[in-house]
Design an enzyme around this catalytic site. Structure first.
Site, PDB file in Angstrom:
ATOM      1  N   CYS A  21       8.209 -77.459 -50.590  1.00 20.00           N
ATOM      2  CA  CYS A  21       8.499 -76.782 -51.853  1.00 20.00           C
ATOM      3  C   CYS A  21       7.289 -76.749 -52.787  1.00 20.00           C
ATOM      4  O   CYS A  21       6.984 -75.722 -53.390  1.00 20.00           O
ATOM      5  CB  CYS A  21       9.711 -77.400 -52.540  1.00 20.00           C
ATOM      6  SG  CYS A  21       9.520 -79.120 -53.061  1.00 20.00           S
ATOM      7  N   HIS A  73      12.362 -81.683 -55.787  1.00 21.87           N
ATOM      8  CA  HIS A  73      12.322 -80.285 -55.352  1.00 21.87           C
ATOM      9  C   HIS A  73      11.914 -79.393 -56.518  1.00 21.87           C
ATOM     10  O   HIS A  73      12.267 -79.656 -57.670  1.00 21.87           O
ATOM     11  CB  HIS A  73      13.684 -79.838 -54.821  1.00 21.87           C
ATOM     12  CG  HIS A  73      13.642 -78.499 -54.170  1.00 21.87           C
ATOM     13  ND1 HIS A  73      12.995 -78.269 -52.971  1.00 21.87           N
ATOM     14  CD2 HIS A  73      14.136 -77.308 -54.556  1.00 21.87           C
ATOM     15  CE1 HIS A  73      13.102 -76.994 -52.653  1.00 21.87           C
ATOM     16  NE2 HIS A  73      13.788 -76.382 -53.604  1.00 21.87           N
ATOM     17  N   HIS A  85      11.951 -70.342 -53.068  1.00 29.47           N
ATOM     18  CA  HIS A  85      11.426 -71.670 -52.772  1.00 29.47           C
ATOM     19  C   HIS A  85      11.365 -71.908 -51.268  1.00 29.47           C
ATOM     20  O   HIS A  85      11.839 -71.092 -50.479  1.00 29.47           O
ATOM     21  CB  HIS A  85      12.246 -72.757 -53.461  1.00 29.47           C
ATOM     22  CG  HIS A  85      13.724 -72.680 -53.278  1.00 29.47           C
ATOM     23  ND1 HIS A  85      14.549 -73.754 -53.469  1.00 29.47           N
ATOM     24  CD2 HIS A  85      14.558 -71.663 -52.937  1.00 29.47           C
ATOM     25  CE1 HIS A  85      15.807 -73.414 -53.263  1.00 29.47           C
ATOM     26  NE2 HIS A  85      15.829 -72.148 -52.948  1.00 29.47           N
TER      27      HIS A  85
END
Length: 113
Positions: A21, A73, A85
């Site tokens: 990410c 994240h 993402h």
């Protein structure tokens, strides 16, 4: 642009085949001249903190999916229904800003002024 690139934890942002990410966000923003730190935990210290109601396309949104008060994240906010993402399940992809993500949402920052 990188849609479909596979997920690999710890991937370097110089790669375009694999991302995690934060290497994905580091790569995308680097291409427009914005330098981000390598990890999501560091990236959330950049830019200007904003309220969820103020989110605009391009803002970084951060999550604590382990519910341990640690950011793990980061995604790019596209609109109230969509995130971009790198996820373990889909790699780089657009996904819904679903109740799942809203549950783990922690904060957002604006890095594009």
């Amino acid at each position: 642009m990188y849609q479909g690139a596979e997920y690999l934890f710890g991937a370097d942002s110089s790669s375009t085949e694999f991302f995690d990410c934060s290497s994905f966000t580091q790569r995308v923003y680097g291409e427009i001249g914005i330098t981000l730190p390598r990890t999501s935990r560091s990236q959330f210290h950049t830019g200007t903190k904003i309220e969820r109601e103020e989110l605009e396309t391009g803002d970084l949104v951060f999550f604590d999916t382990n519910e341990d008060e640690v950011i793990n994240h980061v995604a790019i906010f596209i609109n109230e229904n969509t995130l971009l993402h790198a996820t373990r399940s889909k790699g780089v992809d657009y996904t819904g800003f679903t109740e799942y993500w809203k549950k783990y949402y922690t904060l957002a920052v604006r890095v594009i002024e």
